[in-house]
Every structure is written in C-alpha cells, then in structure tokens.
Design a protein around this motif. Sequence first.
Motif, PDB file in Angstrom:
ATOM      1  N   ALA A  24       0.831  -1.211   0.000  1.00  0.00           N
ATOM      2  CA  ALA A  24       0.000   0.000   0.000  1.00  0.00           C
ATOM      3  C   ALA A  24       0.864   1.260   0.000  1.00  0.00           C
ATOM      4  N   VAL A  25       1.918   1.273   0.806  1.00  0.00           N
ATOM      5  CA  VAL A  25       2.817   2.434   0.855  1.00  0.00           C
ATOM      6  C   VAL A  25       3.522   2.611  -0.490  1.00  0.00           C
ATOM      7  N   LYS A  30       4.217   5.486  -5.635  1.00  0.00           N
ATOM      8  CA  LYS A  30       4.266   5.437  -7.091  1.00  0.00           C
ATOM      9  C   LYS A  30       3.070   6.127  -7.747  1.00  0.00           C
ATOM     10  N   SER A  31       2.105   6.552  -6.942  1.00  0.00           N
ATOM     11  CA  SER A  31       1.013   7.353  -7.510  1.00  0.00           C
ATOM     12  C   SER A  31       1.516   8.749  -7.880  1.00  0.00           C
ATOM     13  N   TYR A  35       7.979   9.513  -8.940  1.00  0.00           N
ATOM     14  CA  TYR A  35       8.455   8.285  -8.307  1.00  0.00           C
ATOM     15  C   TYR A  35       8.133   7.075  -9.170  1.00  0.00           C
ATOM     16  N   ALA A  36       7.015   7.102  -9.853  1.00  0.00           N
ATOM     17  CA  ALA A  36       6.648   6.009 -10.750  1.00  0.00           C
ATOM     18  C   ALA A  36       7.654   5.893 -11.891  1.00  0.00           C
ATOM     19  N   LYS A  37       8.228   7.019 -12.314  1.00  0.00           N
ATOM     20  CA  LYS A  37       9.185   7.024 -13.417  1.00  0.00           C
ATOM     21  C   LYS A  37      10.635   6.887 -12.943  1.00  0.00           C
ATOM     22  N   ALA A  38      10.861   6.778 -11.638  1.00  0.00           N
ATOM     23  CA  ALA A  38      12.226   6.635 -11.114  1.00  0.00           C
ATOM     24  C   ALA A  38      12.855   5.351 -11.643  1.00  0.00           C
ATOM     25  N   THR A  39      14.156   5.355 -11.729  1.00  0.00           N
ATOM     26  CA  THR A  39      14.876   4.176 -12.194  1.00  0.00           C
ATOM     27  C   THR A  39      14.756   3.033 -11.194  1.00  0.00           C
TER      28      THR A  39
END
Length: 114
Positions: A24-25, A30-31, A35-39
Amino acid sequence: MLTDKGSKYAVSGAPVTDRAAIDAVLAELKSDRSYAKATHNTWGAVLSAGGPIKADDGEGGAGMVILRVLEREGLKDHLVIVTRWYGGRKLGGDRFRHVQSCVSEYLAQLTLEN
C-alpha cells in the motif's frame, strides 16, 4: 535529496506491520508520477511478525544495504524506500554509500520527530 554525477536520490518511509501495508505504501509513493518514473525504488523493512523483507528494484544489493542499517538501529515495523533517478553515469560502489546515507538521514529525521 542527494545528487552525484547526475543521479538523484530521495528517501521516504512509513510504519508498516505486514506485506500488504508495504504494498500500500509503495502504491501510494508510485502514484506520484516522478516516483513512478524513477529508475529504482529499493526498499527494506524488518517486520516483527515476519522478519526482514526487501526489494532491489533492479539496483542489485541496495535492499540489503537498507536492511543492514535498519537491523543495526533496531528499527522494526517501518518501511524505508530509497529512490534513485539514474543520471547517465555509473557510480560503482558509491551507489551503496548513497543508499546508506539516505537511510541514515531518514532515521535521524525520524528520531528528531519522536
């Protein structure tokens, strides 16, 4: 945020008690599009009811670095996530020092808040 040779590191975390809480965290983190696009979103936690759990997310060995710091400090039931945005240049062993620095800084801030 820590930067080196174009790579950027950020650290975040939250109290957790089980794998569902970890998921959940991570989903919440990543929402956020950046952060969703982080490597890499590497993480570790030491659960009272399950022991150590980690994920490298492609940054081989980084989860173990996080776990070592958490175990050394005796922090249980808390997820720590180190995010890296790759800057185009390899960091070699420095990447592990950066992960460790991020976790140590997070724990220092956590101590100040409590």
